[in-house]
Design an enzyme around this catalytic site. Structure first.
Site, PDB file in Angstrom:
ATOM      1  N   LYS A  25       0.834  -1.219   0.000  1.00  0.00           N
ATOM      2  CA  LYS A  25       0.000   0.000   0.000  1.00  0.00           C
ATOM      3  C   LYS A  25       0.863   1.261   0.000  1.00  0.00           C
ATOM      4  O   LYS A  25       0.639   2.161  -0.784  1.00  0.00           O
ATOM      5  CB  LYS A  25      -0.922   0.040   1.230  1.00  0.00           C
TER       6      LYS A  25
ATOM      7  N   ARG B 293      -9.886   1.389   8.365  1.00  0.00           N
ATOM      8  CA  ARG B 293      -9.456   0.026   8.688  1.00  0.00           C
ATOM      9  C   ARG B 293     -10.609  -0.822   9.218  1.00  0.00           C
ATOM     10  O   ARG B 293     -10.435  -1.996   9.484  1.00  0.00           O
ATOM     11  CB  ARG B 293      -8.396   0.054   9.799  1.00  0.00           C
TER      12      ARG B 293
ATOM     13  N   ARG C 166      11.380  -6.662   5.894  1.00  0.00           N
ATOM     14  CA  ARG C 166      11.366  -5.212   5.651  1.00  0.00           C
ATOM     15  C   ARG C 166      12.318  -4.485   6.608  1.00  0.00           C
ATOM     16  O   ARG C 166      12.315  -4.731   7.808  1.00  0.00           O
ATOM     17  CB  ARG C 166       9.945  -4.693   5.827  1.00  0.00           C
TER      18      ARG C 166
ATOM     19  N   ARG D 180      10.819  -2.516  11.936  1.00  0.00           N
ATOM     20  CA  ARG D 180       9.721  -1.979  12.737  1.00  0.00           C
ATOM     21  C   ARG D 180       9.309  -3.002  13.779  1.00  0.00           C
ATOM     22  O   ARG D 180       9.278  -4.188  13.511  1.00  0.00           O
ATOM     23  CB  ARG D 180       8.519  -1.674  11.816  1.00  0.00           C
TER      24      ARG D 180
ATOM     25  N   ARG E 296      -1.540  -8.722  13.048  1.00  0.00           N
ATOM     26  CA  ARG E 296      -2.077  -7.665  12.181  1.00  0.00           C
ATOM     27  C   ARG E 296      -2.881  -8.258  11.027  1.00  0.00           C
ATOM     28  O   ARG E 296      -3.894  -7.693  10.625  1.00  0.00           O
ATOM     29  CB  ARG E 296      -0.927  -6.804  11.638  1.00  0.00           C
TER      30      ARG E 296
HETATM   31  P1  AMP Z   1       0.475   0.772   8.917  1.00  0.00           P
HETATM   32  O1  AMP Z   1       1.801   1.367   8.603  1.00  0.00           O
HETATM   33  O2  AMP Z   1      -0.610   1.264   8.008  1.00  0.00           O
HETATM   34  O3  AMP Z   1       0.527  -0.743   8.969  1.00  0.00           O
HETATM   35  O4  AMP Z   1       0.046   1.284  10.377  1.00  0.00           O
HETATM   36  C1  AMP Z   1       0.869   1.010  11.499  1.00  0.00           C
HETATM   37  C2  AMP Z   1       0.046   1.034  12.767  1.00  0.00           C
HETATM   38  O5  AMP Z   1      -0.560   2.327  12.933  1.00  0.00           O
HETATM   39  C3  AMP Z   1      -1.113   0.054  12.809  1.00  0.00           C
HETATM   40  O6  AMP Z   1      -0.731  -1.260  13.187  1.00  0.00           O
HETATM   41  C4  AMP Z   1      -2.015   0.723  13.875  1.00  0.00           C
HETATM   42  O7  AMP Z   1      -1.501   0.525  15.176  1.00  0.00           O
HETATM   43  C5  AMP Z   1      -1.847   2.185  13.511  1.00  0.00           C
HETATM   44  N1  AMP Z   1      -2.845   2.592  12.489  1.00  0.00           N
HETATM   45  C6  AMP Z   1      -2.619   3.021  11.232  1.00  0.00           C
HETATM   46  N2  AMP Z   1      -3.765   3.304  10.588  1.00  0.00           N
HETATM   47  C7  AMP Z   1      -4.756   3.027  11.457  1.00  0.00           C
HETATM   48  C8  AMP Z   1      -6.180   3.093  11.411  1.00  0.00           C
HETATM   49  N3  AMP Z   1      -6.822   3.506  10.300  1.00  0.00           N
HETATM   50  N4  AMP Z   1      -6.879   2.719  12.509  1.00  0.00           N
HETATM   51  C9  AMP Z   1      -6.268   2.322  13.635  1.00  0.00           C
HETATM   52  N5  AMP Z   1      -4.941   2.214  13.753  1.00  0.00           N
HETATM   53  C10 AMP Z   1      -4.178   2.569  12.691  1.00  0.00           C
END
Ligand code: AMP
Length: 214
Positions: free
Chosen positions: A13, A85, A124, A155, A166
């Site tokens: 993404k 999400r 990653r 990360r 996740r």
């Molecule tokens: P990502 O890089 O998109 O995988 O986001 C990393 C982390 O940020 C996720 O595992 C959540 O803890 C938080 N996060 C990002 N976007 C959202 C969202 N729309 N709703 C809730 N938590 C989010």
């Protein structure tokens, strides 16, 4: 052009949103990046959301909605990466769009099998100085420090246990949004197992097609 990019962690993404943003000029809004920036800033809010992020849990809806709200109105053309999400966030997005008299054009869902996603994510590595993302095996960080000084870090939420967690959340809460947008006739699905350039081409084509029909 207003696009929501759906897809499991590791489907690409972030990479695709960056590329689409470069190609079309649409603003890239990543809630994951907003969350990590807030944590890095050491603010009270950052401390509050750190544990959710590190465990791979979703940050509570009210917090994430308020964090991203100001960005929606900043540009006419954007691509949302990592939001919504779950259904409640999708409804909050609809409401916010109504308030600014804007409409979503397309929801693009990137699709790939879990095993491939785990392999991609566990390898990653991110450069702390440049933010560039590498893969330990397929796209290793350069040894030449002029090119990228690093350090190259993993990360917390890219450790295997957090990745599986996740993905479970994705399947339970985020994947049903495909139906949410399909019912509205704005969903397109893209095979994310193909190479980066091909996936970008597919997304651009899908977005163009939908715009032509509109
Ligand atoms: P990502 O890089 O998109 O995988 O986001 C990393 C982390 O940020 C996720 O595992 C959540 O803890 C938080 N996060 C990002 N976007 C959202 C969202 N729309 N709703 C809730 N938590 C989010």
């Amino acid at each position: 052009m207003r696009i929501v990019l759906l897809g499991p962690q590791g489907a690409g993404k972030g990479t695709q949103a960056q590329r689409i943003s470069r190609e079309t000029g649409a603003k890239h809004i990543s809630t994951g990046d907003l969350v990590r920036a807030e944590i890095k800033s050491g603010s009270g809010l950052g401390q509050k959301i750190r544990d959710y992020n590190d465990r791979g849990d979703l940050v509570p809806d009210e917090i994430i909605v308020e964090m991203m709200r100001p960005y929606l109105d900043e540009a006419d053309s954007w691509i949302l990466d990592g939001f919504p999400r779950n259904e409640s966030q999708a409804e909050a997005l609809d409401k916010m769009l109504e308030e600014i008299d804007a409409e979503l054009d397309t929801a693009v869902a990137l699709e790939a099998p879990d095993d491939l996603l785990v392999e991609r994510l566990s390898g990653r590595r991110t450069s702390e100085s440049t933010g560039r993302i590498y893969h330990a095996v397929y796209d290793p960080p350069p040894e030449d420090t002029d090119e990228d000084p690093g350090p190259f870090v993993q990360r917390e939420d890219d450790k295997v246990e957090a990745i599986r967690h996740r993905l479970r959340i994705y399947h339970e809460q985020t994947e049903p949004l495909k139906d949410y947008y399909a019912d509205r006739g704005i969903l397109v699905t893209v095979d994310a197992t193909r190479n980066i350039t091909e996936v970008t081409g597919d997304i651009l084509e899908a977005v163009g097609e939908v715009e032509e029909k509109a």
